[in-house]
Structures are given as C-alpha cells and as structure tokens.
Write a protein that holds these residues in place. Structure first.
Motif, PDB file in Angstrom:
ATOM      1  N   THR B   1       0.805  -1.171  -0.005  1.00  0.00           N
ATOM      2  CA  THR B   1       0.084  -0.125   0.156  1.00  0.00           C
ATOM      3  C   THR B   1       1.018   1.241  -0.081  1.00  0.00           C
ATOM      4  O   THR B   1       2.022   1.393   0.512  1.00  0.00           O
ATOM      5  CB  THR B   1      -0.805  -0.107   1.300  1.00  0.00           C
ATOM      6  OG1 THR B   1       0.254   0.265   2.335  1.00  0.00           O
ATOM      7  CG2 THR B   1      -1.766  -1.081   1.544  1.00  0.00           C
ATOM      8  N   VAL B   2       0.426   2.268  -0.615  1.00  0.00           N
ATOM      9  CA  VAL B   2       1.109   3.552  -0.664  1.00  0.00           C
ATOM     10  C   VAL B   2       0.694   4.292   0.729  1.00  0.00           C
ATOM     11  O   VAL B   2      -0.420   4.360   0.997  1.00  0.00           O
ATOM     12  CB  VAL B   2       0.895   4.565  -1.815  1.00  0.00           C
ATOM     13  CG1 VAL B   2       1.687   3.733  -3.162  1.00  0.00           C
ATOM     14  CG2 VAL B   2      -0.755   4.680  -2.290  1.00  0.00           C
ATOM     15  N   LYS B   3       1.802   4.931   1.111  1.00  0.00           N
ATOM     16  CA  LYS B   3       1.574   5.742   2.494  1.00  0.00           C
ATOM     17  C   LYS B   3       1.861   7.273   2.251  1.00  0.00           C
ATOM     18  O   LYS B   3       2.819   7.410   1.493  1.00  0.00           O
ATOM     19  CB  LYS B   3       2.774   5.346   3.419  1.00  0.00           C
ATOM     20  CG  LYS B   3       2.365   6.067   4.904  1.00  0.00           C
ATOM     21  CD  LYS B   3       3.324   5.330   5.757  1.00  0.00           C
ATOM     22  CE  LYS B   3       4.761   5.465   5.828  1.00  0.00           C
ATOM     23  NZ  LYS B   3       4.943   6.948   6.024  1.00  0.00           N
ATOM     24  N   GLN B   4       1.042   8.104   2.526  1.00  0.00           N
ATOM     25  CA  GLN B   4       0.992   9.654   2.046  1.00  0.00           C
ATOM     26  C   GLN B   4       2.263  10.184   3.374  1.00  0.00           C
ATOM     27  O   GLN B   4       2.191  10.008   4.432  1.00  0.00           O
ATOM     28  CB  GLN B   4      -0.074  10.348   2.670  1.00  0.00           C
ATOM     29  CG  GLN B   4       0.018  11.828   2.548  1.00  0.00           C
ATOM     30  CD  GLN B   4       0.374  12.338   1.306  1.00  0.00           C
ATOM     31  OE1 GLN B   4      -0.392  12.232   0.235  1.00  0.00           O
ATOM     32  NE2 GLN B   4       1.463  13.165   0.964  1.00  0.00           N
ATOM     33  N   THR B   5       3.381  10.783   2.746  1.00  0.00           N
ATOM     34  CA  THR B   5       4.344  11.264   3.571  1.00  0.00           C
ATOM     35  C   THR B   5       3.923  12.755   3.793  1.00  0.00           C
ATOM     36  O   THR B   5       2.976  13.431   3.366  1.00  0.00           O
ATOM     37  CB  THR B   5       5.738  11.204   2.946  1.00  0.00           C
ATOM     38  OG1 THR B   5       5.405  12.144   1.737  1.00  0.00           O
ATOM     39  CG2 THR B   5       6.096   9.886   2.508  1.00  0.00           C
ATOM     40  N   LYS B   6       4.633  13.391   4.775  1.00  0.00           N
ATOM     41  CA  LYS B   6       4.476  14.679   5.168  1.00  0.00           C
ATOM     42  C   LYS B   6       5.728  15.675   4.686  1.00  0.00           C
ATOM     43  O   LYS B   6       6.737  15.314   4.643  1.00  0.00           O
ATOM     44  CB  LYS B   6       4.471  14.727   6.846  1.00  0.00           C
ATOM     45  CG  LYS B   6       3.422  13.830   7.521  1.00  0.00           C
ATOM     46  CD  LYS B   6       2.055  14.669   7.175  1.00  0.00           C
ATOM     47  CE  LYS B   6       1.035  13.781   7.978  1.00  0.00           C
ATOM     48  NZ  LYS B   6      -0.229  14.364   8.112  1.00  0.00           N
TER      49      LYS B   6
END
Lengths: 257, 14
Positions: B1-6
């Motif tokens: 799964t892709v994770k949103q970075t900050k």
C-alpha cells in the motif's frame, strides 16, 4: 510604515483564490524586496510559497521589515469587495495590529477602505533546499487543471510518470483506469501551448489528487504551469505571476509502505 | 500500500 499598491486588483484577488482553500491563515513577511508567504496546509502534506517582488508593485514602501499574520478567509472576503479594475493599496503602521485595504475605482469617484485585525501566528519557517530536479515539465495550466479534475474521478491518487517520450498521468479505482499521455511538442506557434519536458532521468511518483486540485485554483494566474519532480521528494507545482512573482506549491509524495 | 508522507520529513525547520 508599510504601503503596497497595485493599479489592478485582479491579480491580488486571484492570488487569494489560489491559496484560501488550502490555507486558513498565513503570515505576509514584508521587506523592501517584497512580500513572501510560506505556510503548510493543516495536514502538513503540502506547502505554499508565495513571492511578490517589490518592483512588481506600482508603489511599494516598507520602512521596516514587517510580518502580518492574516486570516486568509477574511482577507478573501475583503478582496471580494474590490472590482477587478480598482486600484488596491495595502497599508499598515510599523507595529500595527491591523492592516487596511483601500480600493479606489478607476474614475476616482468611489474610495473604500477595509480594516482587518492581524493575527499572531508563530508559524515555523521551513528551509527548501535548492534541488536539481530529474524532470521539469512546462505545460498549459488549463490542461493540467483538466487532467487533475478528470483523474480525481477514478482515484484519490494520481501516478505521474515522466520519460523522454512524454509525461503520463494515471489513476485507477472502482470506476476503471485512466491514462493521460502528453507528448513533448516541437512546433507550436504559441509558447504557452507548448509542452516542454527537460528530463535528466525518468521518474514515477504518486500524489494525492485533492491537493493537486487545490493547487489548480491558481490556474487563472498563468497560462503555463511548471511541474518539477525527482524520486521520493515533494513535487513542485509553480505558477508565474506576470511581472510580480510566483506561487509555488510543494506536495509530499505517497510512497510504498 | 502507498503511504502519504509529510512535508516536514523533507524540509527542515529554519
């Protein structure tokens, strides 16, 4: 004292429309070189960097550096009171806790002024490193806005793949899958319709549509948009503001967990 | 799964 004047309120109205949905508030840092604003959205996934050069104003006076914390929703409401062809002047005393916006009609018959309280925002300033991007794409701003809007129907994320052949925007979800491929143009008569790709090396990056669509609110400011990309670093979406400066949006990528 | 970075994990506070 601080005083900045534009003979035409249009640009300032468009700038507020370009940032007010992404940011609730922001600090206008004023110096004799101009006005800078840098702020992250509430989720800290994107960053807006606005630069307006003093020589782009029809009159600009900044006796001492001044930081004005503004509620951007309120500022947008005040700017809605200006006609596009009004002259707009922003004024503030040096250690003021209010800022005044003055609008003068072209025929000088109507002069309005709106005073707004300033906010104490202790927003930290982020250092943005100079980056030599792997891919830089210049394309029509309307085209980019259209692609972001269309692909957002298919997924929350858009995959941008840039190679020497061109740039591809992809999205897939329950509805189906979408691919929009743009080839580099070579013989366009109008510069602003060109698609120019400077590629050091190919990149494939994933971004959230909702932020891209928030960025495209800046489309009325410029015919062209510039996308700068490198692997695993934020995308830069830049709109130039003719003779005044630019607005840059940075978007953190989505990466494989 | 892709994770949103900050953003903060890419740009340092000044």
């Amino acid at each position: 004292m601080f005083e900045a004047r534009l003979n035409n309120a249009t640009t300032l109205k468009k700038i507020l429309d370009a940032i007010k949905d992404l940011l609730n508030e922001g600090t206008f840092d004023c110096s004799d070189s101009g006005i800078q604003l840098q702020a992250m959205d509430n989720s800290h996934v994107s960053l807006v960097s606005l630069t307006l050069r003093s020589d782009g104003f029809d009159k600009f006076r900044c006796d001492r550096n001044l930081s004005m914390g503004m509620n951007l929703g309120s500022m947008a409401k005040i700017l809605k009171c200006a006609n596009n062809d009004d002259t707009v002047t922003i004024k503030a005393q040096d250690n003021a806790d209010t800022v005044t916006f003055m609008f003068e009609s072209q025929n000088q018959e109507k002069v309005s002024d709106y005073e707004m309280k300033l906010m104490n925002l202790d927003q930290e300033h982020l250092g943005i490193p100079e980056t030599d991007y792997s891919c830089v794409v210049r394309m029509p701003a309307m085209e980019f806005a259209r692609i972001c809007r269309d692909l957002a129907q298919f997924s929350e994320s858009v995959v941008i793949c840039c190679t020497k052949e061109g740039v591809k925007f992809s999205a897939s979800g329950d509805v189906g899958s979408a691919n929009v491929k743009l080839a580099q143009t070579f013989n366009v008569d109008k510069e602003e319709e060109a698609i120019v790709i400077e590629m050091q090396e190919p990149v494939v990056l994933t971004f959230a549509c909702r932020y891209l669509n928030a960025f495209t609110k800046a489309t009325p400011l410029s015919n062209q948009v510039q996308l700068s990309m490198s692997a695993d670093v934020p995308l830069v979406v830049e709109y130039r503001i003719a003779e005044l400066g630019h607005i840059r949006y940075y978007l953190a990528p989505k990466i494989e967990d | 799964t892709v994770k949103q970075t900050k953003i903060g994990s890419f740009f340092e506070k000044e």
